[in-house]
Design a protein around this motif. Sequence first.
Motif, PDB file in Angstrom:
ATOM      1  N   SER C   3       1.265   0.055   3.957  1.00 39.94           N
ATOM      2  CA  SER C   3       0.023  -0.402   3.318  1.00 39.94           C
ATOM      3  C   SER C   3      -0.535  -1.644   3.993  1.00 39.94           C
ATOM      4  O   SER C   3      -1.332  -2.360   3.399  1.00 39.94           O
ATOM      5  CB  SER C   3       0.295  -0.699   1.839  1.00 39.94           C
ATOM      6  OG  SER C   3       1.332  -1.658   1.727  1.00 39.94           O
ATOM      7  N   LYS C 114       8.457  -5.675  -8.106  1.00 39.43           N
ATOM      8  CA  LYS C 114       8.234  -4.479  -7.291  1.00 39.43           C
ATOM      9  C   LYS C 114       9.319  -4.305  -6.227  1.00 39.43           C
ATOM     10  O   LYS C 114       9.835  -3.205  -6.046  1.00 39.43           O
ATOM     11  CB  LYS C 114       6.866  -4.575  -6.597  1.00 39.43           C
ATOM     12  CG  LYS C 114       6.510  -3.345  -5.751  1.00 39.43           C
ATOM     13  CD  LYS C 114       5.128  -3.461  -5.139  1.00 39.43           C
ATOM     14  CE  LYS C 114       4.758  -2.185  -4.389  1.00 39.43           C
ATOM     15  NZ  LYS C 114       4.367  -1.078  -5.242  1.00 39.43           N
ATOM     16  N   TYR C 231     -13.707  -2.291  -0.832  1.00 42.77           N
ATOM     17  CA  TYR C 231     -12.277  -2.185  -0.566  1.00 42.77           C
ATOM     18  C   TYR C 231     -11.826  -3.336   0.331  1.00 42.77           C
ATOM     19  O   TYR C 231     -10.804  -4.004   0.073  1.00 42.77           O
ATOM     20  CB  TYR C 231     -12.047  -0.842   0.116  1.00 42.77           C
ATOM     21  CG  TYR C 231     -10.672  -0.558   0.614  1.00 42.77           C
ATOM     22  CD1 TYR C 231      -9.604  -0.463  -0.264  1.00 42.77           C
ATOM     23  CD2 TYR C 231     -10.438  -0.357   1.966  1.00 42.77           C
ATOM     24  CE1 TYR C 231      -8.330  -0.168   0.209  1.00 42.77           C
ATOM     25  CE2 TYR C 231      -9.183  -0.063   2.446  1.00 42.77           C
ATOM     26  CZ  TYR C 231      -8.125   0.023   1.558  1.00 42.77           C
ATOM     27  OH  TYR C 231      -6.876   0.304   2.025  1.00 42.77           O
ATOM     28  N   MET C 234     -12.225  -6.808  -1.517  1.00 40.50           N
ATOM     29  CA  MET C 234     -11.309  -6.966  -2.652  1.00 40.50           C
ATOM     30  C   MET C 234      -9.869  -7.107  -2.180  1.00 40.50           C
ATOM     31  O   MET C 234      -9.008  -7.569  -2.931  1.00 40.50           O
ATOM     32  CB  MET C 234     -11.448  -5.776  -3.599  1.00 40.50           C
ATOM     33  CG  MET C 234     -10.871  -6.013  -4.980  1.00 40.50           C
ATOM     34  SD  MET C 234     -11.841  -7.160  -5.990  1.00 40.50           S
ATOM     35  CE  MET C 234     -12.782  -5.996  -6.988  1.00 40.50           C
ATOM     36  N   SER C 235      -9.603  -6.726  -0.952  1.00 41.73           N
ATOM     37  CA  SER C 235      -8.239  -6.876  -0.432  1.00 41.73           C
ATOM     38  C   SER C 235      -7.924  -8.311  -0.021  1.00 41.73           C
ATOM     39  O   SER C 235      -6.771  -8.643   0.263  1.00 41.73           O
ATOM     40  CB  SER C 235      -8.022  -5.953   0.777  1.00 41.73           C
ATOM     41  OG  SER C 235      -8.575  -6.502   1.943  1.00 41.73           O
TER      42      SER C 235
ATOM     43  N   GLY D 218       0.564  -0.673  -6.930  1.00 35.42           N
ATOM     44  CA  GLY D 218      -0.339  -1.291  -5.948  1.00 35.42           C
ATOM     45  C   GLY D 218       0.482  -1.832  -4.805  1.00 35.42           C
ATOM     46  O   GLY D 218       1.660  -2.189  -4.990  1.00 35.42           O
ATOM     47  N   ASP D 219      -0.116  -1.868  -3.617  1.00 35.79           N
ATOM     48  CA  ASP D 219       0.672  -2.201  -2.428  1.00 35.79           C
ATOM     49  C   ASP D 219      -0.041  -3.198  -1.541  1.00 35.79           C
ATOM     50  O   ASP D 219      -1.115  -2.914  -1.005  1.00 35.79           O
ATOM     51  CB  ASP D 219       0.949  -0.912  -1.633  1.00 35.79           C
ATOM     52  CG  ASP D 219       1.857   0.026  -2.399  1.00 35.79           C
ATOM     53  OD1 ASP D 219       3.063  -0.043  -2.200  1.00 35.79           O
ATOM     54  OD2 ASP D 219       1.330   0.791  -3.230  1.00 35.79           O
ATOM     55  N   PRO D 220       0.558  -4.365  -1.382  1.00 36.11           N
ATOM     56  CA  PRO D 220      -0.003  -5.313  -0.419  1.00 36.11           C
ATOM     57  C   PRO D 220       0.139  -4.767   0.998  1.00 36.11           C
ATOM     58  O   PRO D 220       1.075  -3.998   1.257  1.00 36.11           O
ATOM     59  CB  PRO D 220       0.878  -6.558  -0.588  1.00 36.11           C
ATOM     60  CG  PRO D 220       2.031  -6.157  -1.445  1.00 36.11           C
ATOM     61  CD  PRO D 220       1.798  -4.785  -1.975  1.00 36.11           C
ATOM     62  N   TYR D 222      -3.265  -4.200   2.191  1.00 37.64           N
ATOM     63  CA  TYR D 222      -4.582  -3.558   2.190  1.00 37.64           C
ATOM     64  C   TYR D 222      -4.694  -2.428   1.191  1.00 37.64           C
ATOM     65  O   TYR D 222      -5.743  -1.810   1.068  1.00 37.64           O
ATOM     66  CB  TYR D 222      -4.942  -3.083   3.605  1.00 37.64           C
ATOM     67  CG  TYR D 222      -4.972  -4.222   4.582  1.00 37.64           C
ATOM     68  CD1 TYR D 222      -5.976  -5.174   4.500  1.00 37.64           C
ATOM     69  CD2 TYR D 222      -3.980  -4.385   5.533  1.00 37.64           C
ATOM     70  CE1 TYR D 222      -5.994  -6.255   5.368  1.00 37.64           C
ATOM     71  CE2 TYR D 222      -3.993  -5.464   6.405  1.00 37.64           C
ATOM     72  CZ  TYR D 222      -4.996  -6.394   6.311  1.00 37.64           C
ATOM     73  OH  TYR D 222      -5.018  -7.468   7.158  1.00 37.64           O
ATOM     74  N   GLU D 223      -3.612  -2.113   0.528  1.00 39.37           N
ATOM     75  CA  GLU D 223      -3.653  -1.066  -0.493  1.00 39.37           C
ATOM     76  C   GLU D 223      -3.420  -1.678  -1.866  1.00 39.37           C
ATOM     77  O   GLU D 223      -2.796  -1.072  -2.741  1.00 39.37           O
ATOM     78  CB  GLU D 223      -2.598   0.005  -0.188  1.00 39.37           C
ATOM     79  CG  GLU D 223      -2.768   0.699   1.142  1.00 39.37           C
ATOM     80  CD  GLU D 223      -3.859   1.755   1.139  1.00 39.37           C
ATOM     81  OE1 GLU D 223      -4.249   2.216   0.054  1.00 39.37           O
ATOM     82  OE2 GLU D 223      -4.339   2.105   2.232  1.00 39.37           O
ATOM     83  N   LYS D 224      -3.942  -2.883  -2.018  1.00 38.40           N
ATOM     84  CA  LYS D 224      -3.825  -3.558  -3.304  1.00 38.40           C
ATOM     85  C   LYS D 224      -4.460  -2.692  -4.386  1.00 38.40           C
ATOM     86  O   LYS D 224      -5.458  -2.010  -4.133  1.00 38.40           O
ATOM     87  CB  LYS D 224      -4.518  -4.918  -3.239  1.00 38.40           C
ATOM     88  CG  LYS D 224      -3.696  -5.959  -2.471  1.00 38.40           C
ATOM     89  CD  LYS D 224      -4.481  -7.253  -2.301  1.00 38.40           C
ATOM     90  CE  LYS D 224      -3.594  -8.309  -1.647  1.00 38.40           C
ATOM     91  NZ  LYS D 224      -4.388  -9.363  -0.970  1.00 38.40           N
ATOM     92  N   ASP D 226      -6.251  -3.609  -6.873  1.00 36.81           N
ATOM     93  CA  ASP D 226      -7.650  -3.986  -7.127  1.00 36.81           C
ATOM     94  C   ASP D 226      -8.566  -3.508  -6.000  1.00 36.81           C
ATOM     95  O   ASP D 226      -9.695  -3.083  -6.247  1.00 36.81           O
ATOM     96  CB  ASP D 226      -7.804  -5.494  -7.383  1.00 36.81           C
ATOM     97  CG  ASP D 226      -6.831  -6.364  -6.608  1.00 36.81           C
ATOM     98  OD1 ASP D 226      -6.078  -5.836  -5.782  1.00 36.81           O
ATOM     99  OD2 ASP D 226      -6.838  -7.588  -6.826  1.00 36.81           O
ATOM    100  N   ALA D 227      -8.077  -3.562  -4.760  1.00 37.43           N
ATOM    101  CA  ALA D 227      -8.893  -3.087  -3.638  1.00 37.43           C
ATOM    102  C   ALA D 227      -9.149  -1.589  -3.763  1.00 37.43           C
ATOM    103  O   ALA D 227     -10.260  -1.105  -3.543  1.00 37.43           O
ATOM    104  CB  ALA D 227      -8.209  -3.410  -2.307  1.00 37.43           C
TER     105      ALA D 227
END
Lengths: 350, 350, 350, 350
Positions: C3, C114, C231, C234-235, D218-220, D222-224, D226-227
């Motif tokens: 990710s 997590k 996207y 927001m990241s 959710g994944d930090p 860039y795949e957060k 919220d994003a």
Amino acid sequence: MASNSFGRFFRITTFGESHGPGLGVVIDGCPAGLTIDMDALRYEMARRRPGQSKVTTPRSEDDDVRIWSGTVDGVTTGHPIMMLIENQGQKSHHYDKLKTVYRPGHADFTWEKKYGLRDVRGGGRSSARETAARVAAGSIARQLLAREGVSIVGHVTQIGTIVAEKFDADEIERNIVRCADADAAARMVEAIDAKRKEGDSLGGIVEVIAEGVPVGWGDPIYEKLDARLAYALMSVNAVKGVEIGAGFASASSTGSANNDPIGPDGFLSNNAGGILGGVSNGMPVVARAAIKPTSSINKTQQTIDADGNPAELEVGGRHDPCVVPRGVPVCEAMVALVLVDCLLAPPAKI
Amino acid sequence: MASNSFGRFFRITTFGESHGPGLGVVIDGCPAGLTIDMDALRYEMARRRPGQSKVTTPRSEDDDVRIWSGTVDGVTTGHPIMMLIENQGQKSHHYDKLKTVYRPGHADFTWEKKYGLRDVRGGGRSSARETAARVAAGSIARQLLAREGVSIVGHVTQIGTIVAEKFDADEIERNIVRCADADAAARMVEAIDAKRKEGDSLGGIVEVIAEGVPVGWGDPIYEKLDARLAYALMSVNAVKGVEIGAGFASASSTGSANNDPIGPDGFLSNNAGGILGGVSNGMPVVARAAIKPTSSINKTQQTIDADGNPAELEVGGRHDPCVVPRGVPVCEAMVALVLVDCLLAPPAKI
Amino acid sequence: MASNSFGRFFRITTFGESHGPGLGVVIDGCPAGLTIDMDALRYEMARRRPGQSKVTTPRSEDDDVRIWSGTVDGVTTGHPIMMLIENQGQKSHHYDKLKTVYRPGHADFTWEKKYGLRDVRGGGRSSARETAARVAAGSIARQLLAREGVSIVGHVTQIGTIVAEKFDADEIERNIVRCADADAAARMVEAIDAKRKEGDSLGGIVEVIAEGVPVGWGDPIYEKLDARLAYALMSVNAVKGVEIGAGFASASSTGSANNDPIGPDGFLSNNAGGILGGVSNGMPVVARAAIKPTSSINKTQQTIDADGNPAELEVGGRHDPCVVPRGVPVCEAMVALVLVDCLLAPPAKI
Amino acid sequence: MASNSFGRFFRITTFGESHGPGLGVVIDGCPAGLTIDMDALRYEMARRRPGQSKVTTPRSEDDDVRIWSGTVDGVTTGHPIMMLIENQGQKSHHYDKLKTVYRPGHADFTWEKKYGLRDVRGGGRSSARETAARVAAGSIARQLLAREGVSIVGHVTQIGTIVAEKFDADEIERNIVRCADADAAARMVEAIDAKRKEGDSLGGIVEVIAEGVPVGWGDPIYEKLDARLAYALMSVNAVKGVEIGAGFASASSTGSANNDPIGPDGFLSNNAGGILGGVSNGMPVVARAAIKPTSSINKTQQTIDADGNPAELEVGGRHDPCVVPRGVPVCEAMVALVLVDCLLAPPAKI
């Protein structure tokens, strides 16, 4: 896992089972402005169709393709093209006995363990019928490629132990095994017929040649053209090996014999199969796929049932004694899908 | 085009050139909590290293791997793991004459046409040195797999025309060609030596066997385990063919001979190479890669220069007369990268 | 899960932690032939750098970027560009007390749950220091875009309750809050200073304007330009809202007021923020990001420790009382990364 | 470009136009074993359906969903689920005049420039009718999520200038604007009616709340979460802004007020909207989307024709004076699609 899509730019997603209401494909990424040649598409479908000759299954399927989206007046709009083939005439009761036993050489065992259930009707999604969707999509890919001068021809180089020794492109579609060597073709037909009568089956090799591929297609390091072709062809049902150019024969060669010398007008041989460093070199791109003998045979086989008890199985039904000739348009389609993605790739330099 | 990543869940992105400051890999998706075994990682690097024996290039490279991110006290954190190998001691002046001519069998011609320029120093990114990054990443993949009981062994089954006829796993690392047949190994070493003296090179075949793979890995239709393996192995430099299980031999077999019967305790043969319908069946997964003879040879070859004029070239420098033994850990690494992605895949059923 | 990559064609993968050996980025897909302007790159890095003014953290970081791959003589080769920033001078002992408590407003709690562990030093990978890698990559994206006439300008439209009322582009880099309204800028500086003295922090809004974007960038249905911008922005750490053009204000408008009329020379207003149906319309592309107040404050906060027991925390250390001015180059970089992907996208029509 | 898919693990690909033969979706990655609740699916479709109340378009569409693949006896098999909605009763002649002019606020201008042609019938693929496919797929996502205790509720918090001031979940489906505040709802209905009579339209805000989301989704970087939510919601037609938790209001807040304190039983406030560092924190996930007023209005608007000449346009036809209430199930569906991807994500730790 989402695993039913192929391609990055001309991206297909296929769906559907052998004996459900239908199967099809969504093409995402086809550029706008292409007038789809439906006759060409139907021609490719007919080449893959069951029942086309005595060396294929006598099952007859119409495989009528209807386009549901992505075109206006027959011209692509740039939006997803959904093509649907309705199933009809499938006789599911043939498959009742398969509910309880696993067919050797088939996906029955592995898919049931993986998913916890399986669609026994005609193999469900593991059926080679899924390749109809590939051929439909591949036909549109070929139409885009043809505009750039790229043509794709497939033929059978081996069935069982019979190997083609000549290449006459005109011969390929003249015989029912799609072999470019008329003499070998005749012997191949005989060999298949003999095995059919025994209730057994034969494998073979399909070669696909793409001419007109410009220098520069394919992307190092992991999107090499040869890697993509291997991936594409190995995804076809029953394929167990893929090679490019001299392929496995290069393993027993030497550098001095295997390297293709370069002259002012291009390469002087094509052991590389048109690909160097994963990138096309302007020579014909040559790939071969080894196809195993059809798993469904009319001989008694040893297997187990869902409870793990020993069982004997004679598959029955109407199966291809040799699926290799019908594999030709499928392999061509996969090569086309790989190449069209190269055609549409972003620029490598500014 | 972005094409330097491999894998979906345990995703590697490699970078770097043979003679630049360094090369490396970012692993994205490695779960947190793994204590990385650096000794195991160094062991794999040493197996791939140039200069390890008289059948490989006498160039010596240290290939020290440093981890720059993604761990705390040697334990993975779930964040990207960047591993960097600094280059040192490369002698770029060896490559001056290559600035103007294209080496047959190399990526020189195709990459220069594709990108408009190329890094002539050691082949730049087309160098087999890039595979060091694969081996480093593959070692971590293997460590994850080992926790699940999956082990991966590679060996050389053929060099030139010499074919291994026995399989003794203990023998593999005892000889410098990594052949499981001691007698064949001795002859392979001789054959390589002979070709080295001629300034020529040999190819061969690497087989990789993964044991302990559970039933259910691999995803139909386009992410089949065999398709992924073909893609992974064909992306390795010099590989020109890939086969699974019986592979190309299945083309000349029959259904009754090629189908693996199923007994209460599992499959009774393994022509399928552990994969049915693209999904692992619990048998050892078996893949083979055909590796072409090293392109860089000390014989005069016919080529052209950048202006398209005829030229003669003797590559010179210190090259592997046979890269196949060093290809073993690379092929193992690619198989590990494919399998670890299966290990981490989302659930197939609820 | 993998990710840490962004973009499809100009694809970045970032790695590294705040207090580890370093952090960086691999750019995959940058076309060959670009002479990288390192001065421009360093200028962007300096705009993001801590310690640049009294409204930012007094921590000083050099953020020297070294290119490790993908260029020859400063020109891109089409291969991955790895840029590495070594960390230096970080004082990890500041973070000892954070080992046992979760900072409110931070990723401490969620990431530890997590991943089962976390890198407490400077927040590890959750640190805003990761954005240095985005800015470095974004600078190269901007250089590609500039060749096509696309320029990107960001500025601060709001800090706390102070809202900019004028737009003078020349003013932006003249004041330390990067506000295009000099009067508002002065009041913003005062407001930040006041909060800093209280040990508190302020949020704000960054607007990014891209001029010169041609008609046709962005791809329906799920790769709309506005969706991609949302996207991307927001990241960014601390961003809690994104809007395009009139954005949230359009919710209280009417169709007749909100629709942008079209004249022969283009659109007569820009409520759409340059995007219709997810595709650029030739007007300036306008996006805004709402940035929350810095979470690290020097006030006592209520929290829990790793055992779930109540705890009080005063974060201490040297933090930005308002991160919004430093967010400007980061938001610009993300917009550049979105737009460069549009620049490199495959053709939409034949 | 391939841009009609959303999601990585539960991946949807939508296709089809407003006035072609039909539209639909392929879901790839839905695990096997789910008995699809078709009543629940139809209920969601009905909530999105045109013609459901006087505040929506009086057009009536049946939106009957037929499942073509991926199930056996109503249970998912792990293979792609294709759902098709046939179009019927569309009156294309309404659109004749649109062939030559571009509707302000619509995709007409940008899509025609991008693709070189466009489907004028009902806006073709730019029609909000595409969202029917999202709602169908989203319903299955919700069914998977419900098994894990995750529920998703959407409601209208603002229409035009009228803002809901209370939250009574039971109220939402009792009024035709889907507002959780009955008094505000009544005023919203009046306001829409007034604008409808003027031939004008209104926008508004939809809030979606997901309860039961576990810590760790959710994944930090860039795949957060919220994003992903921003991306998902901004991809919905007419959405011009997205915010999470306190959103844009946090820009004018302070760290001490905006940070959510943590107590032994969880967070004591929810300005973060359930997400910290891009990862869910166990609080309700709260996202809001700003929806612009319907572009199709019955007022004369200034535009140009395909030749670039000035033109006046009154769209006519039967359009939603306010699309916000029908946007609720669409926004819910997009949130469901984001969350189900988190549910199916690979493990973050070993």
